[in-house]
Each structure stands twice: as C-alpha cells, then as structure tokens.
Write an enzyme that holds these catalytic residues in place. Structure first.
Site, mmCIF file in Angstrom:
data_model
loop_
_atom_site.group_PDB
_atom_site.id
_atom_site.type_symbol
_atom_site.label_atom_id
_atom_site.label_comp_id
_atom_site.label_asym_id
_atom_site.label_seq_id
_atom_site.Cartn_x
_atom_site.Cartn_y
_atom_site.Cartn_z
ATOM 1 N N SER A 30 -10.491 -4.247 -10.188
ATOM 2 C CA SER A 30 -10.244 -4.908 -8.902
ATOM 3 C C SER A 30 -11.512 -5.619 -8.465
ATOM 4 O O SER A 30 -12.595 -5.349 -8.968
ATOM 5 C CB SER A 30 -9.822 -3.878 -7.851
ATOM 6 O OG SER A 30 -10.842 -2.941 -7.667
ATOM 7 N N ASP A 40 -7.984 -4.026 -20.121
ATOM 8 C CA ASP A 40 -8.807 -2.881 -19.720
ATOM 9 C C ASP A 40 -10.144 -2.857 -20.445
ATOM 10 O O ASP A 40 -11.161 -2.476 -19.874
ATOM 11 C CB ASP A 40 -8.064 -1.570 -19.997
ATOM 12 C CG ASP A 40 -6.827 -1.435 -19.139
ATOM 13 O OD1 ASP A 40 -6.879 -1.805 -17.951
ATOM 14 O OD2 ASP A 40 -5.803 -0.964 -19.662
ATOM 15 N N GLU A 53 -5.338 -3.372 -23.836
ATOM 16 C CA GLU A 53 -4.704 -2.746 -22.689
ATOM 17 C C GLU A 53 -4.555 -1.278 -23.057
ATOM 18 O O GLU A 53 -3.871 -0.951 -24.034
ATOM 19 C CB GLU A 53 -3.344 -3.388 -22.401
ATOM 20 C CG GLU A 53 -2.683 -2.916 -21.137
ATOM 21 C CD GLU A 53 -3.434 -3.315 -19.873
ATOM 22 O OE1 GLU A 53 -3.322 -2.572 -18.875
ATOM 23 O OE2 GLU A 53 -4.123 -4.359 -19.859
#
Length: 170
Positions: A30, A40, A53
């Site tokens: 974020s 990720d 991911e």
C-alpha cells in the site's frame, strides 16, 4: 488467512530466494505511487527475472481473482519478468505455477489445490535452479537386456537348467 501470516510467508519466500542467490524484494502493498496492483515479490538472478504473487493456506484451496492474475501478467510482461504464482500450504514447501497452468473456475477466478501443487507445481529447488524435475513419463525404459531374456526363456522352456542359466548370466 491473516495479513500477519501472509506477510510472514512473503518474508520467508524473500529470505529463501535471497539465500538461493537471487536479488529479491517485496513490493509495497500500500502507499505505492501507482494505483496498479503490484506483485508481492520481484526476484532475479541476472538471467531470469520473476514477478511473483505469493499465496499461502492452512490446507484449503488457494483462490486468486481474475484481476489479480491479470495484473500480475500485465506487470510481468511490461517489466520483462516471468509471472509466477507461488503457493505454500502449511507444512509444505513453496510451489510455483505459471498463471496459464492454473485451474480457472466458472467465475473466471483461479484455484490451486494442495494435491495439485505437490503433483504438478515447480518445487523451490527446481525454481531456483538447484534441481530439475523428471517425471516418470520422461524416463525412458528400453526394457530388459535381450540376452537376459533369451537365457530366462531357455530356462523356462527347459533348454537350460537353472544352474546353466545362472552361470551364463554371471
């Protein structure tokens, strides 16, 4: 799965890739400068680059939304990386899939079951280049030695005694 557990699993993957010699980083979840979804983990070894991911589960199937997979594929293509879905079930290692190899549900989402991961996924050692998976179908079996077969058939038909056959095979 809690965010804390997911974060811990991502850090675990980052550390394992680092130990395997990859340059690696977790992408910020974020507060990024873009509204676009980021993978990720980004990892590269100078020759191969991955956008990963990472998902984990206690044992239930792992689901990814179609949007997650689409965003991963888009980012990887534009970044010059290979898109991979990394999955880890409790008490198991990491397994990796290309998004195109995942099961697509009727609703357009993606699913990975534990059994499928263990059977068809690329395990961590193969992913980092330490080993190469060979399946039974890839192992060629040229069958038994024809000379051994000939001797055994001769023994079976009574043309040779067991002792004579054994002596011939020594």
């Amino acid at each position: 799965m809690s965010h804390a557990k997911g974060d811990r699993r991502e850090r675990e993957l980052v550390n394992a890739l680092d130990e395997a010699g990859f340059a690696v980083m977790r992408a910020p979840a974020s507060g990024a400068a873009t509204d676009r979804e980021l993978p990720d983990v980004l990892a590269g070894d100078g020759e191969t680059f991955y956008a990963i991911e990472a998902k984990s589960s206690a044992g239930d199937p792992i689901y990814l939304s179609g949007e997650e997979v689409e965003a991963l594929t888009y980012f990887a293509r534009n970044f010059g990386a290979k898109p991979r879905i990394g999955v880890r079930f409790d008490r198991e290692d990491w397994y990796f899939f290309h998004p195109a190899d995942l099961y697509v549900t009727d609703g357009g989402n993606y699913r990975v079951k534990k059994e499928r991961s263990l059977a068809d996924g690329t395990d961590f050692a193969e992913f980092v280049g330490d080993t190469q998976k060979v399946t039974l179908s890839e192992v060629t079996d040229d069958g038994p030695d024809p000379e051994i077969v000939r001797v055994l058939q001769a023994v079976e038909q009574g043309e040779l005694s067991v002792e004579e056959g054994a002596a011939m095979l020594e």
